[in-house]
Write an enzyme that holds these catalytic residues in place. Structure first.
Site, short mmCIF file in Angstrom:
data_model
loop_
_atom_site.label_atom_id
_atom_site.label_comp_id
_atom_site.label_asym_id
_atom_site.label_seq_id
_atom_site.Cartn_x
_atom_site.Cartn_y
_atom_site.Cartn_z
N ASN A 155 0.78 10.03 71.03
CA ASN A 155 0.11 10.76 70.05
C ASN A 155 -1.36 9.87 70.00
O ASN A 155 -2.14 11.21 69.38
CB ASN A 155 1.37 10.19 69.08
N GLU A 252 2.27 -3.07 70.36
CA GLU A 252 2.20 -2.27 69.30
C GLU A 252 3.20 -1.15 69.51
O GLU A 252 3.35 0.19 70.28
CB GLU A 252 1.37 -1.90 69.53
N GLU A 463 -4.22 -6.81 67.60
CA GLU A 463 -5.71 -6.26 67.86
C GLU A 463 -6.45 -5.85 66.99
O GLU A 463 -5.93 -5.57 65.53
CB GLU A 463 -5.42 -4.82 69.06
P1 NDP Z 1 7.23 5.19 75.31
O1 NDP Z 1 7.47 3.47 75.08
O2 NDP Z 1 8.04 6.03 75.38
O3 NDP Z 1 5.72 5.40 76.66
C1 NDP Z 1 4.99 4.24 76.36
C2 NDP Z 1 4.13 4.19 77.65
O4 NDP Z 1 4.64 3.09 78.33
C3 NDP Z 1 3.72 5.53 78.44
O5 NDP Z 1 2.62 5.51 78.59
C4 NDP Z 1 4.84 5.01 79.13
O6 NDP Z 1 4.91 6.15 80.28
C5 NDP Z 1 5.28 4.02 79.29
N1 NDP Z 1 6.43 3.32 80.33
C6 NDP Z 1 7.29 4.02 79.54
N2 NDP Z 1 8.13 3.66 80.91
C7 NDP Z 1 7.96 2.11 81.41
C8 NDP Z 1 8.13 0.56 81.41
N3 NDP Z 1 9.38 1.04 82.08
N4 NDP Z 1 7.06 -0.18 82.03
C9 NDP Z 1 5.56 -0.05 81.69
N5 NDP Z 1 5.18 1.31 81.33
C10 NDP Z 1 6.55 2.15 80.53
O7 NDP Z 1 6.40 5.78 73.93
P2 NDP Z 1 5.61 7.27 74.00
O8 NDP Z 1 4.95 7.74 74.43
O9 NDP Z 1 7.07 8.08 73.23
O10 NDP Z 1 5.62 6.48 72.22
C11 NDP Z 1 5.93 7.21 71.20
C12 NDP Z 1 6.57 5.33 70.12
O11 NDP Z 1 4.91 5.05 70.82
C13 NDP Z 1 6.80 5.76 69.30
O12 NDP Z 1 7.63 5.10 69.10
C14 NDP Z 1 5.55 4.91 68.30
O13 NDP Z 1 5.70 4.83 66.70
C15 NDP Z 1 4.62 4.17 69.08
N6 NDP Z 1 3.75 4.33 68.76
C16 NDP Z 1 2.98 2.72 68.36
C17 NDP Z 1 1.76 2.97 68.07
C18 NDP Z 1 0.80 0.73 67.42
O14 NDP Z 1 0.05 1.29 66.75
N7 NDP Z 1 1.92 0.18 67.09
C19 NDP Z 1 0.81 3.66 68.46
C20 NDP Z 1 0.78 4.88 68.96
C21 NDP Z 1 2.75 5.08 69.12
P3 NDP Z 1 5.43 7.73 80.60
O15 NDP Z 1 5.34 7.68 78.94
O16 NDP Z 1 4.58 8.65 81.14
O17 NDP Z 1 6.45 7.38 81.04
#
Ligand code: NDP
Length: 490
Positions: A155, A252, A463
Protein backbone atom coordinates in the site's frame (compact mmCIF):
# COMPACT_ATOMS: atom_id res chain seq x y z
CA UNK A 1 11.71 3.73 -15.46
CA UNK A 2 11.80 0.81 -17.92
CA UNK A 3 10.96 0.56 -21.58
CA UNK A 4 8.06 -1.79 -22.47
CA UNK A 5 10.53 -4.38 -23.76
CA UNK A 6 12.73 -4.16 -20.67
CA UNK A 7 11.28 -5.73 -17.50
CA UNK A 8 11.88 -4.26 -14.06
CA UNK A 9 14.80 -6.13 -12.56
CA UNK A 10 16.42 -6.60 -9.16
CA UNK A 11 19.17 -4.18 -8.11
CA UNK A 12 22.18 -6.01 -6.70
CA UNK A 13 25.61 -4.65 -5.85
CA UNK A 14 25.00 -1.29 -7.54
CA UNK A 15 23.39 -2.47 -10.77
CA UNK A 16 20.32 -4.10 -12.30
CA UNK A 17 20.66 -7.82 -12.91
CA UNK A 18 20.86 -8.94 -16.53
CA UNK A 19 17.52 -9.17 -18.37
CA UNK A 20 16.28 -12.66 -19.03
CA UNK A 21 13.14 -14.02 -20.72
CA UNK A 22 12.62 -16.28 -17.70
CA UNK A 23 10.92 -15.60 -14.34
CA UNK A 24 8.73 -12.85 -15.80
CA UNK A 25 5.37 -11.78 -14.43
CA UNK A 26 2.99 -8.93 -15.29
CA UNK A 27 1.90 -5.85 -13.41
CA UNK A 28 -1.68 -4.76 -14.10
CA UNK A 29 -3.04 -1.25 -14.26
CA UNK A 30 -5.63 -1.08 -11.49
CA UNK A 31 -7.52 1.61 -13.42
CA UNK A 32 -7.97 -0.45 -16.60
CA UNK A 33 -7.15 -4.06 -15.74
CA UNK A 34 -4.61 -4.20 -18.59
CA UNK A 35 -0.97 -5.32 -18.44
CA UNK A 36 1.22 -2.34 -17.64
CA UNK A 37 4.70 -3.68 -17.12
CA UNK A 38 6.73 -6.88 -16.87
CA UNK A 39 8.83 -7.76 -13.84
CA UNK A 40 11.65 -10.25 -13.61
CA UNK A 41 11.63 -12.15 -10.30
CA UNK A 42 15.03 -12.75 -8.73
CA UNK A 43 16.39 -16.29 -9.03
CA UNK A 44 17.58 -18.12 -5.89
CA UNK A 45 21.16 -17.35 -7.02
CA UNK A 46 20.38 -13.64 -7.33
CA UNK A 47 18.78 -13.61 -3.89
CA UNK A 48 21.98 -15.10 -2.49
CA UNK A 49 24.04 -12.55 -4.45
CA UNK A 50 21.98 -9.74 -2.92
CA UNK A 51 22.63 -10.96 0.61
CA UNK A 52 26.35 -11.53 -0.08
CA UNK A 53 26.68 -8.05 -1.59
CA UNK A 54 25.02 -6.54 1.47
CA UNK A 55 27.09 -8.61 3.84
CA UNK A 56 30.43 -7.87 2.14
CA UNK A 57 29.84 -4.11 1.85
CA UNK A 58 28.51 -3.54 5.36
CA UNK A 59 31.73 -3.47 7.35
CA UNK A 60 33.35 -0.88 5.11
CA UNK A 61 30.19 1.27 5.13
CA UNK A 62 30.17 1.20 8.93
CA UNK A 63 33.91 1.62 9.47
CA UNK A 64 35.21 3.83 6.64
CA UNK A 65 32.23 6.16 6.37
CA UNK A 66 31.82 8.41 9.39
CA UNK A 67 28.32 9.26 10.67
CA UNK A 68 28.77 12.58 8.91
CA UNK A 69 29.61 10.86 5.59
CA UNK A 70 26.59 8.60 5.92
CA UNK A 71 24.38 11.51 6.84
CA UNK A 72 25.45 13.40 3.71
CA UNK A 73 24.61 10.44 1.48
CA UNK A 74 21.10 10.37 2.95
CA UNK A 75 20.67 14.12 2.51
CA UNK A 76 21.76 13.92 -1.13
CA UNK A 77 19.32 11.04 -1.70
CA UNK A 78 16.55 13.23 -0.22
CA UNK A 79 17.29 16.00 -2.74
CA UNK A 80 17.34 13.48 -5.63
CA UNK A 81 13.95 12.06 -4.65
CA UNK A 82 12.50 15.57 -4.41
CA UNK A 83 13.82 16.28 -7.90
CA UNK A 84 12.14 13.09 -9.14
CA UNK A 85 8.87 13.71 -7.24
CA UNK A 86 6.72 13.70 -10.40
CA UNK A 87 8.16 10.40 -11.56
CA UNK A 88 7.79 8.93 -8.06
CA UNK A 89 4.11 9.98 -7.96
CA UNK A 90 3.31 8.40 -11.31
CA UNK A 91 5.19 5.20 -10.46
CA UNK A 92 3.46 4.91 -7.11
CA UNK A 93 0.04 5.61 -8.66
CA UNK A 94 0.77 3.11 -11.44
CA UNK A 95 1.72 0.37 -8.98
CA UNK A 96 -0.89 0.97 -6.28
CA UNK A 97 -3.82 2.74 -7.95
CA UNK A 98 -3.65 5.49 -5.30
CA UNK A 99 -4.53 8.93 -6.62
CA UNK A 100 -1.83 11.36 -7.75
CA UNK A 101 -3.31 13.79 -5.25
CA UNK A 102 -1.94 11.43 -2.60
CA UNK A 103 1.19 10.14 -4.29
CA UNK A 104 2.57 13.54 -5.24
CA UNK A 105 3.52 13.91 -1.56
CA UNK A 106 5.38 10.60 -1.51
CA UNK A 107 8.82 11.93 -2.47
CA UNK A 108 8.59 14.76 0.06
CA UNK A 109 7.59 12.28 2.79
CA UNK A 110 10.56 10.08 1.90
CA UNK A 111 12.85 13.12 1.98
CA UNK A 112 11.58 14.01 5.49
CA UNK A 113 12.52 10.54 6.69
CA UNK A 114 15.97 10.66 5.06
CA UNK A 115 16.64 14.07 6.63
CA UNK A 116 15.49 12.93 10.07
CA UNK A 117 17.69 9.82 9.99
CA UNK A 118 20.61 11.85 8.59
CA UNK A 119 20.29 14.04 11.69
CA UNK A 120 19.93 11.05 13.99
CA UNK A 121 23.13 9.51 12.57
CA UNK A 122 25.00 12.61 13.68
CA UNK A 123 23.43 13.05 17.09
CA UNK A 124 22.40 9.72 18.59
CA UNK A 125 25.27 7.80 20.14
CA UNK A 126 26.11 5.89 23.28
CA UNK A 127 26.10 6.96 26.89
CA UNK A 128 28.76 7.77 29.48
CA UNK A 129 28.20 6.29 32.96
CA UNK A 130 30.23 7.37 35.98
CA UNK A 131 31.00 4.27 38.09
CA UNK A 132 33.27 5.59 40.83
CA UNK A 133 34.56 9.11 40.58
CA UNK A 134 37.62 9.33 38.38
CA UNK A 135 38.69 5.75 38.94
CA UNK A 136 36.34 3.81 36.77
CA UNK A 137 33.65 4.60 34.34
CA UNK A 138 31.65 2.97 31.61
CA UNK A 139 30.27 3.87 28.26
CA UNK A 140 28.11 2.32 25.60
CA UNK A 141 28.96 2.10 21.93
CA UNK A 142 26.04 2.20 19.53
CA UNK A 143 26.95 -0.19 16.73
CA UNK A 144 25.21 -1.33 13.55
CA UNK A 145 23.47 -4.72 13.71
CA UNK A 146 24.97 -5.80 10.37
CA UNK A 147 23.20 -7.16 7.31
CA UNK A 148 19.50 -6.38 7.41
CA UNK A 149 16.47 -7.33 5.36
CA UNK A 150 13.45 -5.09 4.78
CA UNK A 151 10.20 -6.53 3.44
CA UNK A 152 7.39 -4.19 2.42
CA UNK A 153 3.62 -4.32 1.90
CA UNK A 154 1.96 -2.97 -1.26
CA UNK A 155 0.00 0.00 0.00
CA UNK A 156 2.84 2.46 0.73
CA UNK A 157 5.81 0.99 -1.16
CA UNK A 158 8.22 3.93 -1.10
CA UNK A 159 7.38 4.81 2.49
CA UNK A 160 8.05 1.21 3.56
CA UNK A 161 11.38 1.15 1.71
CA UNK A 162 12.54 4.49 3.14
CA UNK A 163 11.28 4.02 6.70
CA UNK A 164 13.37 0.84 6.84
CA UNK A 165 16.44 1.68 4.78
CA UNK A 166 17.10 5.27 5.94
CA UNK A 167 17.71 4.41 9.63
CA UNK A 168 19.41 1.13 8.70
CA UNK A 169 21.95 2.89 6.47
CA UNK A 170 22.29 5.93 8.75
CA UNK A 171 23.63 3.70 11.52
CA UNK A 172 26.00 1.66 9.33
CA UNK A 173 23.92 -1.37 8.40
CA UNK A 174 23.46 -2.67 4.88
CA UNK A 175 20.07 -3.79 3.54
CA UNK A 176 18.39 -6.10 1.09
CA UNK A 177 14.89 -4.78 0.49
CA UNK A 178 12.06 -6.83 -1.00
CA UNK A 179 9.04 -4.81 -2.07
CA UNK A 180 5.67 -6.46 -2.60
CA UNK A 181 5.55 -8.21 -5.96
CA UNK A 182 2.70 -5.83 -6.88
CA UNK A 183 4.64 -2.64 -6.23
CA UNK A 184 8.32 -2.93 -7.18
CA UNK A 185 8.94 0.38 -8.97
CA UNK A 186 9.67 2.99 -6.32
CA UNK A 187 12.10 0.80 -4.36
CA UNK A 188 14.16 0.75 -7.57
CA UNK A 189 13.93 4.55 -7.84
CA UNK A 190 15.16 4.72 -4.26
CA UNK A 191 18.08 2.40 -5.12
CA UNK A 192 19.02 4.74 -8.00
CA UNK A 193 18.77 7.75 -5.69
CA UNK A 194 21.07 6.15 -3.09
CA UNK A 195 23.59 5.23 -5.80
CA UNK A 196 23.57 8.71 -7.31
CA UNK A 197 23.95 10.11 -3.80
CA UNK A 198 27.21 8.18 -3.37
CA UNK A 199 26.13 5.06 -1.46
CA UNK A 200 28.76 2.36 -2.07
CA UNK A 201 27.66 -0.59 -4.21
CA UNK A 202 26.11 -3.44 -2.24
CA UNK A 203 24.94 -1.41 0.76
CA UNK A 204 21.36 -1.21 -0.55
CA UNK A 205 19.94 -3.94 -2.78
CA UNK A 206 16.43 -4.59 -4.09
CA UNK A 207 15.24 -8.14 -4.67
CA UNK A 208 12.09 -8.45 -6.79
CA UNK A 209 9.77 -11.41 -6.42
CA UNK A 210 6.97 -12.89 -4.39
CA UNK A 211 6.72 -14.20 -0.85
CA UNK A 212 9.14 -17.06 -1.53
CA UNK A 213 11.88 -14.47 -2.17
CA UNK A 214 10.99 -12.87 1.17
CA UNK A 215 11.11 -16.24 2.92
CA UNK A 216 14.57 -17.01 1.44
CA UNK A 217 15.88 -13.68 2.67
CA UNK A 218 14.49 -14.18 6.18
CA UNK A 219 16.11 -17.58 6.54
CA UNK A 220 19.52 -16.65 5.06
CA UNK A 221 22.28 -17.29 7.59
CA UNK A 222 24.11 -14.04 6.81
CA UNK A 223 21.11 -11.87 7.67
CA UNK A 224 21.20 -10.38 11.17
CA UNK A 225 17.90 -8.51 11.32
CA UNK A 226 14.54 -8.47 9.55
CA UNK A 227 12.12 -5.57 9.45
CA UNK A 228 8.77 -6.66 8.05
CA UNK A 229 5.61 -4.77 7.10
CA UNK A 230 2.56 -6.79 6.11
CA UNK A 231 -0.28 -8.92 7.40
CA UNK A 232 -0.45 -10.66 10.77
CA UNK A 233 -0.49 -14.04 9.04
CA UNK A 234 2.76 -13.46 7.11
CA UNK A 235 4.30 -11.59 10.04
CA UNK A 236 3.84 -14.65 12.18
CA UNK A 237 5.64 -16.82 9.58
CA UNK A 238 8.49 -14.32 9.40
CA UNK A 239 8.77 -14.23 13.20
CA UNK A 240 8.90 -18.03 13.36
CA UNK A 241 11.48 -18.36 10.57
CA UNK A 242 13.68 -15.62 12.05
CA UNK A 243 13.50 -17.24 15.49
CA UNK A 244 15.19 -20.38 14.19
CA UNK A 245 18.44 -18.48 13.73
CA UNK A 246 17.70 -15.95 16.49
CA UNK A 247 17.60 -12.94 14.18
CA UNK A 248 16.35 -9.62 15.43
CA UNK A 249 12.89 -8.80 14.12
CA UNK A 250 10.63 -5.77 13.84
CA UNK A 251 7.05 -6.39 12.71
CA UNK A 252 4.62 -3.72 11.48
CA UNK A 253 1.34 -5.57 10.97
CA UNK A 254 -2.37 -5.11 10.42
CA UNK A 255 -5.07 -3.38 12.42
CA UNK A 256 -8.77 -2.80 13.01
CA UNK A 257 -8.56 0.55 14.65
CA UNK A 258 -11.25 2.45 16.54
CA UNK A 259 -12.14 6.10 15.98
CA UNK A 260 -14.19 7.44 18.91
CA UNK A 261 -16.38 10.50 18.44
CA UNK A 262 -17.77 12.05 21.62
CA UNK A 263 -20.88 14.24 21.77
CA UNK A 264 -18.90 17.48 22.29
CA UNK A 265 -16.81 17.02 19.13
CA UNK A 266 -17.05 19.35 16.17
CA UNK A 267 -19.19 17.11 13.95
CA UNK A 268 -18.01 18.56 10.65
CA UNK A 269 -14.38 17.87 11.62
CA UNK A 270 -15.28 14.44 12.99
CA UNK A 271 -16.94 13.49 9.69
CA UNK A 272 -13.93 14.81 7.73
CA UNK A 273 -11.68 12.69 9.91
CA UNK A 274 -13.83 9.57 9.63
CA UNK A 275 -13.62 9.94 5.85
CA UNK A 276 -9.83 10.35 5.91
CA UNK A 277 -9.60 7.44 8.37
CA UNK A 278 -11.53 5.15 6.02
CA UNK A 279 -11.33 6.30 2.42
CA UNK A 280 -7.64 7.27 2.25
CA UNK A 281 -5.84 5.15 -0.36
CA UNK A 282 -9.21 3.54 -1.13
CA UNK A 283 -9.26 2.14 2.39
CA UNK A 284 -5.96 0.28 1.98
CA UNK A 285 -4.18 1.69 5.04
CA UNK A 286 -3.05 -0.41 8.00
CA UNK A 287 -4.00 2.22 10.58
CA UNK A 288 -7.41 3.10 9.14
CA UNK A 289 -10.08 3.79 11.77
CA UNK A 290 -12.65 1.35 10.44
CA UNK A 291 -14.59 0.91 13.70
CA UNK A 292 -16.19 4.32 14.11
CA UNK A 293 -17.80 4.68 17.57
CA UNK A 294 -20.18 7.64 17.64
CA UNK A 295 -21.95 8.93 20.77
CA UNK A 296 -25.65 8.08 20.44
CA UNK A 297 -26.73 11.71 20.87
CA UNK A 298 -24.88 12.88 17.74
CA UNK A 299 -25.21 9.70 15.69
CA UNK A 300 -28.00 10.88 13.41
CA UNK A 301 -26.33 14.18 12.57
CA UNK A 302 -23.00 12.41 12.02
CA UNK A 303 -24.44 9.77 9.67
CA UNK A 304 -26.45 12.29 7.66
CA UNK A 305 -23.37 14.40 6.94
CA UNK A 306 -21.11 11.36 6.39
CA UNK A 307 -23.39 9.76 3.80
CA UNK A 308 -23.99 13.08 2.02
CA UNK A 309 -20.29 13.93 1.78
CA UNK A 310 -19.22 10.39 0.86
CA UNK A 311 -21.71 10.13 -1.99
CA UNK A 312 -20.30 13.36 -3.47
CA UNK A 313 -16.78 11.89 -3.83
CA UNK A 314 -15.44 11.53 -7.34
CA UNK A 315 -14.21 8.00 -7.96
CA UNK A 316 -12.20 7.29 -11.09
CA UNK A 317 -8.90 7.51 -12.92
CA UNK A 318 -6.27 7.99 -10.20
CA UNK A 319 -4.02 10.01 -12.51
CA UNK A 320 -6.66 12.74 -12.86
CA UNK A 321 -6.33 15.73 -10.59
CA UNK A 322 -10.05 15.90 -9.77
CA UNK A 323 -10.28 12.27 -8.62
CA UNK A 324 -10.91 11.74 -4.89
CA UNK A 325 -10.75 7.93 -4.80
CA UNK A 326 -8.97 5.51 -7.10
CA UNK A 327 -9.38 1.77 -7.66
CA UNK A 328 -8.42 -1.13 -5.39
CA UNK A 329 -4.93 -2.51 -6.01
CA UNK A 330 -5.95 -5.77 -7.71
CA UNK A 331 -8.94 -7.76 -8.83
CA UNK A 332 -8.23 -10.36 -6.14
CA UNK A 333 -8.22 -7.76 -3.40
CA UNK A 334 -11.40 -6.13 -4.74
CA UNK A 335 -13.11 -9.51 -4.61
CA UNK A 336 -11.98 -10.03 -1.02
CA UNK A 337 -13.46 -6.65 -0.02
CA UNK A 338 -16.71 -7.44 -1.88
CA UNK A 339 -17.00 -10.73 0.04
CA UNK A 340 -16.84 -8.80 3.30
CA UNK A 341 -19.51 -6.39 2.06
CA UNK A 342 -21.70 -9.39 1.34
CA UNK A 343 -20.98 -10.81 4.82
CA UNK A 344 -21.92 -7.42 6.31
CA UNK A 345 -25.21 -7.41 4.42
CA UNK A 346 -26.06 -10.88 5.67
CA UNK A 347 -24.81 -10.48 9.23
CA UNK A 348 -27.08 -9.42 12.04
CA UNK A 349 -28.94 -6.18 11.95
CA UNK A 350 -26.41 -3.87 10.26
CA UNK A 351 -27.69 -1.43 7.62
CA UNK A 352 -25.68 -0.67 4.49
CA UNK A 353 -26.32 3.08 4.18
CA UNK A 354 -24.47 3.56 0.90
CA UNK A 355 -21.84 2.11 -1.44
CA UNK A 356 -20.36 -1.36 -1.51
CA UNK A 357 -20.93 -1.82 -5.24
CA UNK A 358 -18.48 -2.50 -8.05
CA UNK A 359 -18.59 0.59 -10.28
CA UNK A 360 -17.03 1.91 -13.51
CA UNK A 361 -16.89 -1.67 -14.75
CA UNK A 362 -16.67 -0.48 -18.37
CA UNK A 363 -13.13 0.77 -17.62
CA UNK A 364 -11.91 -2.72 -16.68
CA UNK A 365 -10.56 -1.15 -13.44
CA UNK A 366 -11.01 -2.45 -9.91
CA UNK A 367 -13.42 0.19 -8.63
CA UNK A 368 -15.69 -0.08 -5.60
CA UNK A 369 -17.91 2.57 -4.03
CA UNK A 370 -17.15 3.24 -0.34
CA UNK A 371 -19.46 1.30 1.98
CA UNK A 372 -20.92 2.64 5.23
CA UNK A 373 -22.58 0.16 7.59
CA UNK A 374 -24.52 1.53 10.57
CA UNK A 375 -26.18 -0.30 13.48
CA UNK A 376 -23.16 -2.60 13.72
CA UNK A 377 -22.37 -4.64 16.80
CA UNK A 378 -18.96 -5.52 18.18
CA UNK A 379 -18.97 -9.19 17.25
CA UNK A 380 -19.79 -8.90 13.56
CA UNK A 381 -17.05 -10.11 11.24
CA UNK A 382 -16.90 -6.79 9.39
CA UNK A 383 -16.23 -5.18 12.78
CA UNK A 384 -13.61 -7.70 13.92
CA UNK A 385 -11.62 -8.56 10.75
CA UNK A 386 -9.16 -6.33 8.94
CA UNK A 387 -10.77 -5.83 5.51
CA UNK A 388 -8.27 -3.34 4.06
CA UNK A 389 -10.84 -1.69 1.80
CA UNK A 390 -13.49 1.01 1.99
CA UNK A 391 -15.82 -0.62 4.51
CA UNK A 392 -16.68 1.58 7.48
CA UNK A 393 -18.54 0.13 10.47
CA UNK A 394 -20.39 2.70 12.56
CA UNK A 395 -21.24 1.72 16.15
CA UNK A 396 -23.05 3.84 18.72
CA UNK A 397 -22.09 4.19 22.40
CA UNK A 398 -23.42 5.83 25.54
CA UNK A 399 -20.51 6.43 27.94
CA UNK A 400 -16.75 6.68 28.10
CA UNK A 401 -15.96 3.54 30.11
CA UNK A 402 -18.13 1.44 27.83
CA UNK A 403 -16.58 2.75 24.60
CA UNK A 404 -12.99 2.31 25.80
CA UNK A 405 -13.69 -1.28 26.77
CA UNK A 406 -15.36 -1.95 23.39
CA UNK A 407 -12.60 -0.16 21.44
CA UNK A 408 -10.04 -2.44 23.09
CA UNK A 409 -12.09 -5.54 22.26
CA UNK A 410 -9.93 -6.66 19.33
CA UNK A 411 -6.88 -8.80 18.68
CA UNK A 412 -5.16 -5.80 17.10
CA UNK A 413 -3.46 -2.84 18.77
CA UNK A 414 -2.21 -0.60 16.00
CA UNK A 415 -3.91 2.79 16.24
CA UNK A 416 -6.90 4.76 17.51
CA UNK A 417 -8.41 8.24 17.30
CA UNK A 418 -10.41 10.28 19.80
CA UNK A 419 -12.56 13.24 18.88
CA UNK A 420 -13.58 15.52 21.76
CA UNK A 421 -13.13 19.07 22.96
CA UNK A 422 -12.74 17.88 26.57
CA UNK A 423 -9.00 18.01 27.17
CA UNK A 424 -9.01 15.78 30.24
CA UNK A 425 -11.20 13.15 28.63
CA UNK A 426 -9.03 13.07 25.50
CA UNK A 427 -5.88 12.26 27.46
CA UNK A 428 -7.66 9.87 29.83
CA UNK A 429 -9.06 7.88 26.90
CA UNK A 430 -5.82 7.65 24.90
CA UNK A 431 -4.07 6.46 28.06
CA UNK A 432 -6.59 3.62 28.37
CA UNK A 433 -6.49 2.53 24.72
CA UNK A 434 -4.41 -0.58 24.15
CA UNK A 435 -2.82 0.60 20.88
CA UNK A 436 0.56 1.92 19.79
CA UNK A 437 -0.43 5.14 18.00
CA UNK A 438 -3.21 7.51 19.00
CA UNK A 439 -4.54 10.75 17.57
CA UNK A 440 -6.53 13.39 19.39
CA UNK A 441 -8.79 15.36 17.01
CA UNK A 442 -7.05 14.09 13.89
CA UNK A 443 -6.22 10.78 12.20
CA UNK A 444 -3.73 8.91 9.99
CA UNK A 445 -0.83 11.32 10.33
CA UNK A 446 2.50 9.57 10.86
CA UNK A 447 5.37 12.07 11.14
CA UNK A 448 8.69 10.27 11.18
CA UNK A 449 9.69 12.06 14.41
CA UNK A 450 7.18 9.91 16.35
CA UNK A 451 7.58 6.16 16.91
CA UNK A 452 5.50 3.78 14.78
CA UNK A 453 4.73 0.26 15.95
CA UNK A 454 1.94 -2.06 16.99
CA UNK A 455 0.70 -3.61 20.23
CA UNK A 456 -0.91 -7.06 20.53
CA UNK A 457 -1.16 -8.75 17.11
CA UNK A 458 -0.31 -5.52 15.29
CA UNK A 459 3.42 -5.85 15.67
CA UNK A 460 6.69 -6.16 17.52
CA UNK A 461 8.99 -3.25 18.28
CA UNK A 462 8.92 0.32 17.00
CA UNK A 463 10.45 2.18 14.11
CA UNK A 464 10.79 5.93 13.53
CA UNK A 465 11.24 8.54 16.25
CA UNK A 466 14.37 8.44 18.39
CA UNK A 467 13.35 5.11 19.91
CA UNK A 468 13.42 3.60 16.41
CA UNK A 469 17.21 3.83 16.60
CA UNK A 470 17.07 0.85 18.96
CA UNK A 471 15.67 -1.25 16.11
CA UNK A 472 18.69 -0.61 13.92
CA UNK A 473 21.58 -0.65 16.38
CA UNK A 474 23.05 -2.81 19.11
CA UNK A 475 24.65 -1.49 22.25
CA UNK A 476 28.05 -2.59 23.50
CA UNK A 477 28.95 -1.90 27.13
CA UNK A 478 32.53 -0.88 27.91
CA UNK A 479 33.92 -0.85 31.48
CA UNK A 480 37.01 1.34 31.86
CA UNK A 481 39.28 0.91 34.89
CA UNK A 482 41.59 3.83 35.69
CA UNK A 483 42.41 2.90 39.30
CA UNK A 484 44.22 0.07 41.06
CA UNK A 485 42.79 -3.44 40.79
CA UNK A 486 41.01 -4.53 43.96
CA UNK A 487 41.87 -8.24 43.97
CA UNK A 488 40.30 -10.59 46.56
CA UNK A 489 43.09 -13.16 46.08
CA UNK A 490 46.56 -13.12 47.62
P1 NDP B 1 1.46 -9.65 3.10
O1 NDP B 1 1.68 -10.09 4.47
O2 NDP B 1 0.71 -10.49 2.18
O3 NDP B 1 2.86 -9.38 2.37
C1 NDP B 1 3.82 -8.48 2.89
C2 NDP B 1 5.17 -8.77 2.26
O4 NDP B 1 5.64 -10.03 2.72
C3 NDP B 1 5.14 -8.84 0.74
O5 NDP B 1 6.33 -8.29 0.22
C4 NDP B 1 5.07 -10.35 0.52
O6 NDP B 1 5.50 -10.75 -0.75
C5 NDP B 1 6.01 -10.83 1.60
N1 NDP B 1 5.87 -12.23 2.00
C6 NDP B 1 4.84 -13.09 1.75
N2 NDP B 1 5.09 -14.29 2.33
C7 NDP B 1 6.28 -14.20 2.95
C8 NDP B 1 7.08 -15.09 3.72
N3 NDP B 1 6.68 -16.34 4.00
N4 NDP B 1 8.26 -14.66 4.20
C9 NDP B 1 8.68 -13.39 3.98
N5 NDP B 1 7.97 -12.49 3.24
C10 NDP B 1 6.79 -12.88 2.74
O7 NDP B 1 0.79 -8.20 3.22
P2 NDP B 1 0.22 -7.28 2.05
O8 NDP B 1 1.29 -6.96 1.08
O9 NDP B 1 -1.06 -7.87 1.57
O10 NDP B 1 -0.09 -5.92 2.84
C11 NDP B 1 -1.26 -5.68 3.54
C12 NDP B 1 -1.05 -5.90 5.01
O11 NDP B 1 0.03 -5.09 5.47
C13 NDP B 1 -2.25 -5.45 5.82
O12 NDP B 1 -2.49 -6.39 6.83
C14 NDP B 1 -1.79 -4.14 6.45
O13 NDP B 1 -2.45 -3.81 7.63
C15 NDP B 1 -0.34 -4.39 6.65
N6 NDP B 1 0.41 -3.13 6.75
C16 NDP B 1 0.89 -2.76 7.97
C17 NDP B 1 1.53 -1.54 8.12
C18 NDP B 1 2.07 -1.09 9.44
O14 NDP B 1 2.86 -0.14 9.47
N7 NDP B 1 1.69 -1.68 10.56
C19 NDP B 1 1.71 -0.62 6.98
C20 NDP B 1 1.19 -1.15 5.75
C21 NDP B 1 0.55 -2.37 5.65
P3 NDP B 1 4.48 -10.79 -1.99
O15 NDP B 1 3.25 -10.03 -1.62
O16 NDP B 1 5.24 -10.13 -3.06
O17 NDP B 1 4.17 -12.23 -2.22
Amino acid sequence: MASPSMPLRSFINGKRVRPSPQHLYSLYDAATGTVREKVQSATPGQIRDGVIAASESQERWARDYSPSDRSKVLLRAARILERRAGEVALAETGDTGRTVRETRHEAAGAADCLEYQAGAALTVGGQHVDLSGNRSWGYTRREPIGTTVGIGAWNYPLQSAVWKSAPALAFGNSMVFKPSELTPTTALILADAYSEAGLPDGVFNVILGDGSAGASLVSHEKVDKVSFTGSVETGSKVYTAAAESLKRVTLELGGKSPLIIFDDANIHDAVSTAMVANWLSSGQVCSNGTRVFVHESVLEKFLESLVKRTSRLKIGDPTEEATDLGPMISRGHMEKVMKYIQIGKEEDQADLLCGGEPILQETGGYYLSPAIFSNCNDNMRIVQDEIFGMVMSVLSFRDEGEVVQRANNTAYGLAAGVFTNDLKRAHRVVADLNVATTWINNYNLAPVVLPWGGFKKSGQGSENGLVGVESWTRLKAVYVEMGAIDCPYP
